[in-house]
Structure formats: C-alpha cells, structure tokens
Design a protein around this motif. Sequence first.
Motif, short mmCIF file in Angstrom:
data_model
loop_
_atom_site.label_atom_id
_atom_site.label_comp_id
_atom_site.label_asym_id
_atom_site.label_seq_id
_atom_site.Cartn_x
_atom_site.Cartn_y
_atom_site.Cartn_z
N GLY A 14 40.32 71.83 38.83
CA GLY A 14 40.02 73.22 38.49
C GLY A 14 38.54 73.54 38.71
O GLY A 14 37.75 72.70 39.13
N PRO A 15 38.17 74.77 38.43
CA PRO A 15 36.77 75.15 38.60
C PRO A 15 35.87 74.40 37.62
O PRO A 15 36.28 74.10 36.50
N GLU A 16 34.69 74.08 38.07
CA GLU A 16 33.76 73.31 37.24
C GLU A 16 33.17 74.24 36.19
O GLU A 16 32.76 75.36 36.46
N VAL A 17 33.07 73.75 34.96
CA VAL A 17 32.55 74.54 33.85
C VAL A 17 31.03 74.36 33.81
O VAL A 17 30.54 73.24 33.85
N GLN A 18 30.31 75.47 33.74
CA GLN A 18 28.85 75.42 33.70
C GLN A 18 28.36 76.18 32.47
O GLN A 18 28.98 77.14 32.04
N THR A 19 27.25 75.73 31.95
CA THR A 19 26.66 76.46 30.82
C THR A 19 25.85 77.64 31.37
O THR A 19 25.57 77.72 32.56
N ARG A 20 25.47 78.53 30.46
CA ARG A 20 24.71 79.72 30.88
C ARG A 20 23.35 79.31 31.47
O ARG A 20 22.90 79.90 32.46
N ALA A 21 22.72 78.31 30.91
CA ALA A 21 21.43 77.85 31.42
C ALA A 21 21.56 77.30 32.84
O ALA A 21 20.71 77.56 33.70
N GLN A 22 22.64 76.56 33.13
CA GLN A 22 22.84 76.03 34.47
C GLN A 22 23.09 77.16 35.47
O GLN A 22 22.59 77.12 36.60
N ILE A 23 23.83 78.17 35.06
CA ILE A 23 24.11 79.30 35.96
C ILE A 23 22.81 80.03 36.27
O ILE A 23 22.54 80.39 37.42
N LEU A 24 21.97 80.26 35.25
CA LEU A 24 20.72 80.96 35.48
C LEU A 24 19.76 80.13 36.33
O LEU A 24 19.00 80.68 37.13
N ARG A 25 19.78 78.82 36.16
CA ARG A 25 18.86 77.97 36.90
C ARG A 25 19.32 77.74 38.34
O ARG A 25 18.54 77.83 39.28
N HIS A 26 20.60 77.47 38.58
CA HIS A 26 21.09 77.07 39.89
C HIS A 26 21.93 78.13 40.57
O HIS A 26 22.28 77.98 41.74
N GLY A 27 22.28 79.18 39.88
CA GLY A 27 23.10 80.23 40.47
C GLY A 27 24.59 79.90 40.37
O GLY A 27 25.00 78.82 39.92
N HIS A 28 25.44 80.85 40.78
CA HIS A 28 26.90 80.65 40.76
C HIS A 28 27.32 79.88 41.99
O HIS A 28 27.04 80.29 43.11
N LYS A 29 28.01 78.79 41.80
CA LYS A 29 28.51 78.00 42.93
C LYS A 29 29.80 78.64 43.43
O LYS A 29 30.63 79.08 42.65
N GLY A 30 29.91 78.76 44.73
CA GLY A 30 31.13 79.29 45.32
C GLY A 30 31.22 80.80 45.29
O GLY A 30 32.28 81.34 45.52
N LEU A 31 30.14 81.49 45.03
CA LEU A 31 30.18 82.95 44.98
C LEU A 31 30.23 83.53 46.38
O LEU A 31 30.99 84.45 46.65
N THR A 33 30.45 81.43 49.44
CA THR A 33 31.37 80.65 50.27
C THR A 33 32.04 79.60 49.40
O THR A 33 31.49 79.15 48.40
N MET A 34 33.21 79.22 49.84
CA MET A 34 33.92 78.18 49.12
C MET A 34 33.52 76.79 49.62
O MET A 34 33.62 75.81 48.91
N ASN A 35 33.04 76.73 50.86
CA ASN A 35 32.62 75.47 51.45
C ASN A 35 31.12 75.28 51.17
O ASN A 35 30.28 75.72 51.95
#
Length: 171
Positions: A14-31, A33-35
């Motif tokens: 399934g999709p990887e679970v990220q915390t809010r801090a990780q999203i703000l630091r590294h951005g959304h993965k797969g937004l 492109t999927m590859n």
Amino acid sequence: MADGAVDVSQQNDGPEVQTRAQILRHGHKGLITMNTGAKMESITTLKSAFAPPKAPGVRLQGLRTELLERRIAQIIRDKIHAERNPPLPQTDFSSVTQRDFRVEGFVPRTTKVNRIHDYKTEQAISYWSENYQRIQGVSPAECPNTPFRKSAHFSTPIGEKRDDIEDAFIS
C-alpha cells in the motif's frame, strides 16, 4: 517507533505512510509521477527544435585572407579608438603653494623684532581688535587695550545707570 510513522525498510504493498514533518521536508512522493526512480530528460523541447548550426569541418577561407581581414579590422578599430578617445593632456600636479609661493629667485627675509611679546598676557591683534569702534552692537570699550572684555552696560537697568552717573557727578 512513533505513531503515524512507518519504517522505510518494511515492504508494503500500500501507500507509504508519512508524517507531516516528512511531507513538509521532502514533499509528496508520487504526486507528479508514479515512477520515482526515472531519470529526467537531458534535452528540452527548445534545444531539440532549435539546435545551433554545425560548422563544416574544413577551412572556408585561406589562412592569408583570414590574417589580412584580422589586420584590417585591427587598424580600423585603432583609428576609431583614437578618434573617440583622444590622449589626455599632461596633468600638472603642483599645488598652489608650489606655483605661487615658491618662485625662483625669491629669498625670504625675517623682520626685525621691535619688542618681545608675551602671548599669554597680551590680547591677540586681529581685524576686529583694530577696528572695534566700527562694530555695531558692541558695548563701548572701557579700556582701549582690551576692547572685548566683559561689560554689563547693555544689560544694566536704566535706573542703576542713573545712580552711577549721579555718583560720578557728586564725587
């Protein structure tokens, strides 16, 4: 491990679970492109559509003609530069003192000392000390040797001045 975080080493379908801090630091993965492992293109559409022309691999002019053209261009460049930038005139770095006071043949002479002056006790001589009678708004001098000493004549009330005058006439 903290709540809401998943270890990266775990394999999930399934999709990887990220915390809010990780999203703000590294951005959304797969937004976008999927590859996520794909490499970016090295050429843009502008570069591919408008490629610079390639020079031929052989000389189009002879060496002598090329050197002659360079020499003529250099001569023309030098002429234009000389017309637009004339040489600067020679700068005179002598000061006013050197020009006006150090004239050839001038011999300075010292004047004879008429009398020894004591600068601590005598009043300095200036234009104003010599012409104190002509200055407007200055109280009259009591003594000609020291015209600028303190005087209260301008601030003394008229009644007191009359008393001084009467005392002078009585005695």
